[in-house]
Design an enzyme around this catalytic site. Structure first.
Site, PDB file in Angstrom:
ATOM      1  N   HIS A 202       0.784  -1.354  -0.150  1.00 43.83           N
ATOM      2  CA  HIS A 202      -0.028  -0.073   0.108  1.00 43.83           C
ATOM      3  C   HIS A 202       0.798   1.227   0.106  1.00 43.83           C
ATOM      4  CE1 HIS A 202      -0.029   1.358   4.358  1.00 43.83           C
ATOM      5  NE2 HIS A 202       0.649   0.110   4.404  1.00 43.83           N
ATOM      6  N   CYS A 326      -0.264  10.883  18.913  1.00 44.29           N
ATOM      7  CA  CYS A 326      -1.130  11.232  19.865  1.00 44.29           C
ATOM      8  C   CYS A 326      -1.228  10.136  20.799  1.00 44.29           C
ATOM      9  CB  CYS A 326      -2.435  11.628  19.410  1.00 44.29           C
ATOM     10  SG  CYS A 326      -3.397  12.540  20.573  1.00 44.29           S
TER      11      CYS A 326
END
Ligand code: PLP
Length: 396
Positions: A202, A326
């Site tokens: 990908h 995060c």
């Protein structure tokens, strides 16, 4: 409208790849291991894809090519297999800037009693080869480095590293995570001392969910996934025929387009980078200028927050990525930029733009038009006005 400049995260599936896959999702659904005539097209298609990947990676034999589900699986198979192969040795060397699929695999090996040395990089993101040289001992089972870094695009000198490893200890295995190099620079495993190498479809216009592990013919690894005899026993599970076909086509196209990547994609990347650095006073490049894959630039915007920049860009349809991840509600600065000693002033405001052969000049021009206004509006509300004023004076 989407302006997609996050091709190191994932890429668009090329229409030519998609077209090639369709028959194997519809009518050619036979299990390639079956004995009847109906399965011949499926098994031939896998053989054809394997040949294309062999050419793409410069392997000697198609037997060295194993299809996996992704880059992470390739890395896990290589690393866990290599330490099992070199059972009596308990030392591993890697770098501080590897992808989490590699770093977290080493964390789990450390818990099992392995000693792992993490080699550092300089401010340009380049590896300290002297440190690497010193660390290799008779007990070193494996050295693993990435070919190109996903955040900065910086290329490691894989050929030179292979020579260092084998001259210090010929029994040490060498794994290269080439996920961000494939399709962007030439890969030739024959031309190096690489024992194992991983890529992920990908990242070069094949779909998500298909990867490759190259294993040199004289290296025997135990499989990560046990079961049937698919992939010569290296990776059990009925073959994902349509995705393997897609990956084969993507590899062929990547090879055909390599010249375009190195010239046109690089030209657009350089135009974007130069324009940003010229027009935004608090922008600084976070890596070496020359030693990079052609599609990536990582730029720090000083005294402002990367997440805020990304939100503003997203409102304009621009997709990029921040250097920070995060984690559990707190903003963790990138481990790559930290390893490079990136100053704290731009550590939290770093943005990666990664292009592909589908990126257009118009898109780059659009970003060059909009980004300075975005940065200006965020800079105005930064709590570091004095420092910004000083920076403006010194840079003008
Ligand atoms: N290695 C590098 C350098 C990567 O950038 C990535 C994905 O971003 C991976 C490995 C993992 O690849 P995958 O998403 O196919 O598991």
């Amino acid at each position: 409208m989407v302006i997609y400049l996050d091709n190191n995260a994932t890429t668009k599936v090329d229409d030519k790849v998609f077209d090639e896959m369709i028959p194997f999702l519809r009518e050619e659904y036979a299990n390639p291991s079956s004995m009847y005539e109906f399965s011949v097209k499926s098994s031939n298609a896998i053989a054809d894809a394997r040949e294309k990947v062999k050419e793409f990676l410069g392997a000697k034999s198609e037997k060295e090519i194993i299809f996996t589900s992704c880059g992470s699986e390739s890395a896990n198979t290589a690393i866990k297999g290599a330490v099992a192969h070199n059972k009596s040795k308990k030392h591993i060397i890697t770098t501080k800037v590897e992808h989490p699929c590699v770093l977290n695999t080493y964390k789990s090996l450390e818990k099992q009693g392995y000693k792992v040395d993490y080699i550092g990089v300089n401010a340009n993101g380049e590896l300290d080869l002297e440190e690497l040289k010193e660390k290799i001992t008779d007990d070193t089972a494996l050295v693993s480095v990435m070919w190109a870094n996903n955040e900065t695009g910086v290329i490691f000198p894989v050929k030179e590293i292979g020579e260092i490893i084998k001259s210090r200890n010929p029994n040490t295995l060498f794994f290269v995570d080439a996920v961000q190099a494939a399709g962007k620079i030439n890969i030739d495993v024959k031309d190096s001392n690489i024992d194992m190498l991983g890529v992920s479809g990908h990242k070069f216009h094949a779909p998500k969910g298909i990867g490759v592990l190259y294993v040199k013919s004289n290296v025997i690894l135990p499989p990560l996934i046990t079961g049937g005899h698919q992939e010569r026993g290296y990776r059990a599970g009925t073959e994902n025929v349509p995705y393997i076909v897609g990956l084969g086509k993507a590899a062929e196209l990547a090879q055909e387009n390599l010249g375009f990547e190195l010239s046109e994609v690089k030209r657009l990347r350089d135009k974007l980078e130069t324009g940003i650095l010229k027009n935004i006073f608090n922008a600084r490049l976070n890596s070496s200028i020359s030693n990079r894959v052609p599609n990536t630039t990582n730029i720090g915007f000083e005294y402002i927050e990367g997440e805020l920049i990304l939100l503003h860009l997203s409102d304009l349809g621009i997709c990029a990525s921040s250097g920070s991840a995060c984690t559990s509600g707190s903003l963790e600065p990138s481990h790559v930029l930290r390893a490079m000693g990136t100053p704290f002033t731009s550590l939290h405001g770093s943005i990666r733009f990664s292009l592909s052969r589908f990126t257009t000049e118009k898109e780059v021009d659009f970003v060059l038009d909009k980004l300075p206004k975005v940065i200006d509006s965020i800079t105005k509300i930064s709590p570091y006005q004095e420092e910004l004023e000083h920076l403006k004076k010194t840079r003008s």
